[in-house]
Design a protein around this motif. Structure first.
Motif, PDB file in Angstrom:
ATOM      1  N   LYS A  71      44.767  37.101  39.209  1.00 22.92           N
ATOM      2  CA  LYS A  71      43.887  36.018  38.734  1.00 22.92           C
ATOM      3  C   LYS A  71      44.571  34.670  38.942  1.00 22.92           C
ATOM      4  N   GLU A  72      45.858  34.642  38.604  1.00 26.70           N
ATOM      5  CA  GLU A  72      46.607  33.405  38.788  1.00 26.70           C
ATOM      6  C   GLU A  72      46.711  33.073  40.283  1.00 26.70           C
ATOM      7  N   THR A  73      46.980  34.093  41.080  1.00 25.45           N
ATOM      8  CA  THR A  73      47.098  33.867  42.526  1.00 25.45           C
ATOM      9  C   THR A  73      45.782  33.320  43.088  1.00 25.45           C
ATOM     10  N   ALA A  74      44.666  33.905  42.651  1.00 24.77           N
ATOM     11  CA  ALA A  74      43.355  33.458  43.147  1.00 24.77           C
ATOM     12  C   ALA A  74      43.133  31.985  42.807  1.00 24.77           C
ATOM     13  N   ASP A  75      43.496  31.599  41.582  1.00 28.93           N
ATOM     14  CA  ASP A  75      43.334  30.200  41.178  1.00 28.93           C
ATOM     15  C   ASP A  75      44.224  29.271  41.999  1.00 28.93           C
ATOM     16  N   VAL A  76      45.449  29.735  42.242  1.00 30.10           N
ATOM     17  CA  VAL A  76      46.372  28.911  43.037  1.00 30.10           C
ATOM     18  C   VAL A  76      45.829  28.727  44.455  1.00 30.10           C
ATOM     19  N   ILE A  77      45.316  29.807  45.034  1.00 25.24           N
ATOM     20  CA  ILE A  77      44.759  29.708  46.395  1.00 25.24           C
ATOM     21  C   ILE A  77      43.649  28.664  46.409  1.00 25.24           C
ATOM     22  N   ALA A  78      42.725  28.788  45.432  1.00 30.67           N
ATOM     23  CA  ALA A  78      41.536  27.923  45.436  1.00 30.67           C
ATOM     24  C   ALA A  78      41.894  26.482  45.062  1.00 30.67           C
ATOM     25  N   LYS A  79      42.605  26.346  43.934  1.00 33.01           N
ATOM     26  CA  LYS A  79      42.791  24.993  43.386  1.00 33.01           C
ATOM     27  C   LYS A  79      43.951  24.241  44.014  1.00 33.01           C
ATOM     28  N   ASN A  80      44.941  24.974  44.491  1.00 33.58           N
ATOM     29  CA  ASN A  80      46.086  24.282  45.092  1.00 33.58           C
ATOM     30  C   ASN A  80      46.087  24.420  46.614  1.00 33.58           C
ATOM     31  N   GLY A  81      45.933  25.659  47.109  1.00 30.56           N
ATOM     32  CA  GLY A  81      46.035  25.893  48.558  1.00 30.56           C
ATOM     33  C   GLY A  81      44.916  25.213  49.331  1.00 30.56           C
ATOM     34  N   PHE A  82      43.696  25.561  49.023  1.00 24.43           N
ATOM     35  CA  PHE A  82      42.579  24.957  49.767  1.00 24.43           C
ATOM     36  C   PHE A  82      42.517  23.455  49.535  1.00 24.43           C
ATOM     37  N   GLN A  91      35.100  28.108  44.568  1.00 27.95           N
ATOM     38  CA  GLN A  91      35.043  28.754  43.245  1.00 27.95           C
ATOM     39  C   GLN A  91      35.572  30.178  43.354  1.00 27.95           C
ATOM     40  N   VAL A  92      36.347  30.577  42.358  1.00 26.53           N
ATOM     41  CA  VAL A  92      36.812  31.973  42.284  1.00 26.53           C
ATOM     42  C   VAL A  92      35.826  32.718  41.396  1.00 26.53           C
ATOM     43  N   THR A  93      35.251  33.785  41.917  1.00 30.55           N
ATOM     44  CA  THR A  93      34.194  34.457  41.162  1.00 30.55           C
ATOM     45  C   THR A  93      34.078  35.936  41.550  1.00 30.55           C
ATOM     46  N   SER A  94      33.134  36.624  40.910  1.00 29.93           N
ATOM     47  CA  SER A  94      32.756  38.005  41.264  1.00 29.93           C
ATOM     48  C   SER A  94      33.939  38.972  41.292  1.00 29.93           C
ATOM     49  N   TRP A  95      34.727  38.949  40.228  1.00 31.91           N
ATOM     50  CA  TRP A  95      35.831  39.921  40.132  1.00 31.91           C
ATOM     51  C   TRP A  95      35.245  41.321  40.001  1.00 31.91           C
ATOM     52  N   ASN A  96      35.865  42.305  40.614  1.00 35.14           N
ATOM     53  CA  ASN A  96      35.419  43.683  40.400  1.00 35.14           C
ATOM     54  C   ASN A  96      36.049  44.216  39.103  1.00 35.14           C
ATOM     55  N   ALA A  97      35.600  45.386  38.686  1.00 41.24           N
ATOM     56  CA  ALA A  97      36.043  45.926  37.397  1.00 41.24           C
ATOM     57  C   ALA A  97      37.547  46.185  37.371  1.00 41.24           C
ATOM     58  N   MET A  98      38.095  46.578  38.511  1.00 43.94           N
ATOM     59  CA  MET A  98      39.540  46.872  38.602  1.00 43.94           C
ATOM     60  C   MET A  98      40.390  45.601  38.546  1.00 43.94           C
ATOM     61  N   GLY A  99      39.757  44.464  38.797  1.00 44.39           N
ATOM     62  CA  GLY A  99      40.509  43.206  38.811  1.00 44.39           C
ATOM     63  C   GLY A  99      41.382  43.045  40.043  1.00 44.39           C
ATOM     64  N   ASP A 100      41.039  43.784  41.127  1.00 42.63           N
ATOM     65  CA  ASP A 100      41.861  43.653  42.335  1.00 42.63           C
ATOM     66  C   ASP A 100      41.068  43.054  43.505  1.00 42.63           C
ATOM     67  N   GLU A 101      39.911  42.525  43.197  1.00 41.77           N
ATOM     68  CA  GLU A 101      39.056  41.994  44.257  1.00 41.77           C
ATOM     69  C   GLU A 101      38.231  40.829  43.710  1.00 41.77           C
ATOM     70  N   PHE A 102      38.172  39.752  44.474  1.00 41.87           N
ATOM     71  CA  PHE A 102      37.423  38.576  44.010  1.00 41.87           C
ATOM     72  C   PHE A 102      36.779  37.873  45.202  1.00 41.87           C
ATOM     73  N   SER A 103      35.902  36.936  44.879  1.00 44.86           N
ATOM     74  CA  SER A 103      35.268  36.143  45.936  1.00 44.86           C
ATOM     75  C   SER A 103      35.657  34.679  45.814  1.00 44.86           C
ATOM     76  N   LEU A 104      35.693  34.040  46.951  1.00 44.13           N
ATOM     77  CA  LEU A 104      35.811  32.578  47.002  1.00 44.13           C
ATOM     78  C   LEU A 104      34.483  32.062  47.535  1.00 44.13           C
ATOM     79  N   ILE A 105      33.858  31.193  46.769  1.00 47.08           N
ATOM     80  CA  ILE A 105      32.575  30.624  47.198  1.00 47.08           C
ATOM     81  C   ILE A 105      32.824  29.189  47.647  1.00 47.08           C
ATOM     82  N   PHE A 106      32.393  28.932  48.869  1.00 50.08           N
ATOM     83  CA  PHE A 106      32.629  27.613  49.460  1.00 50.08           C
ATOM     84  C   PHE A 106      31.368  26.759  49.368  1.00 50.08           C
ATOM     85  N   ASP A 107      31.417  25.754  48.463  1.00 45.91           N
ATOM     86  CA  ASP A 107      30.275  24.833  48.389  1.00 45.91           C
ATOM     87  C   ASP A 107      30.282  23.896  49.582  1.00 45.91           C
TER      88      ASP A 107
END
Ligand code: MYR
Length: 179
Positions: A71-82, A91-107
């Motif tokens: 979760k932290e890595t995903a935020d860093v990618i979106a908010k700092n990396g991009f 936006q970081v969204t659509s986590w799966n139940a296992m918490g090992d998969e997420f989406s990045l939505i590009f506005d």
């Protein structure tokens, strides 16, 4: 013109130049390769090679330390990396139940501004290079992931979405001659 205006105008011009340059790269690949799948692969490979180099610059310029979970890595990618490299924050969204998969939505997507896909290329994932960048960059911090665009407004989808799946933690590489 004010100095501030000039700086803003220059940024806009270099942004447009960047978009055009990427468009020229994709066009050339479409000429050089027979299928959209192959072009997607090439773009991803180029992105991977960029990612493995860019991470060093990213870590040096940002004050980001080790992430404790995906979760932290995903935020860093979106908010700092991009933000750092493209000036956008997907936006970081659509986590799966296992918490090992997420989406990045590009506005917004600086690679694809004013772009229309050429006819007959319905399998092209235009911004695949970005999926490769994520894969390459994360591999350098010992994370193997799968990353791919699954929706793109250029293809008529309502959003542009990249799916990222954590696969495994990689062992630290042993430098040659030290094993
Ligand atoms: C760690 O846990 O070691 C820190 C992980 C930080 C990963 C940051 C990846 C940055 C990717 C940049 C993407 C830029 C796309 C244009």
């Amino acid at each position: 013109m004010s100095k501030q205006g000039t700086v803003r105008d220059n940024k806009k011009v270099s942004g447009e130049l960047f978009t055009l340059t990427y468009g020229a790269l994709v066009s050339q690949l479409l000429k050089d390769y027979e299928s959209d799948d192959e072009v997607n692969k090439q773009l991803e490979k180029m992105g991977y090679n960029i990612g493995v180099r860019l991470i060093e610059d990213f870590l040096a310029r940002s004050n980001v330390g080790r992430c404790h979970d995906l979760k932290e890595t995903a935020d860093v990618i979106a908010k700092n990396g991009f933000k750092m490299f493209l000036g956008i924050t997907p936006q970081v969204t659509s986590w799966n139940a296992m918490g090992d998969e997420f989406s990045l939505i590009f506005d917004s997507n600086p690679l694809a501004e004013f772009v229309e896909l050429p006819d007959g290329h319905s399998n092209l994932w235009y911004s695949s290079i970005l999926a490769g960048v994520i894969k390459g960059a994360l591999e350098m911090v010992q994370m193997e992931v799968e990353a791919a665009f699954v929706q793109d407004v250029l293809r008529g989808d309502s959003i542009t979405e990249m799916r990222v799946k954590f696969l495994k933690k990689l062992e630290d590489a042993v430098p040659v001659g030290e094993d």
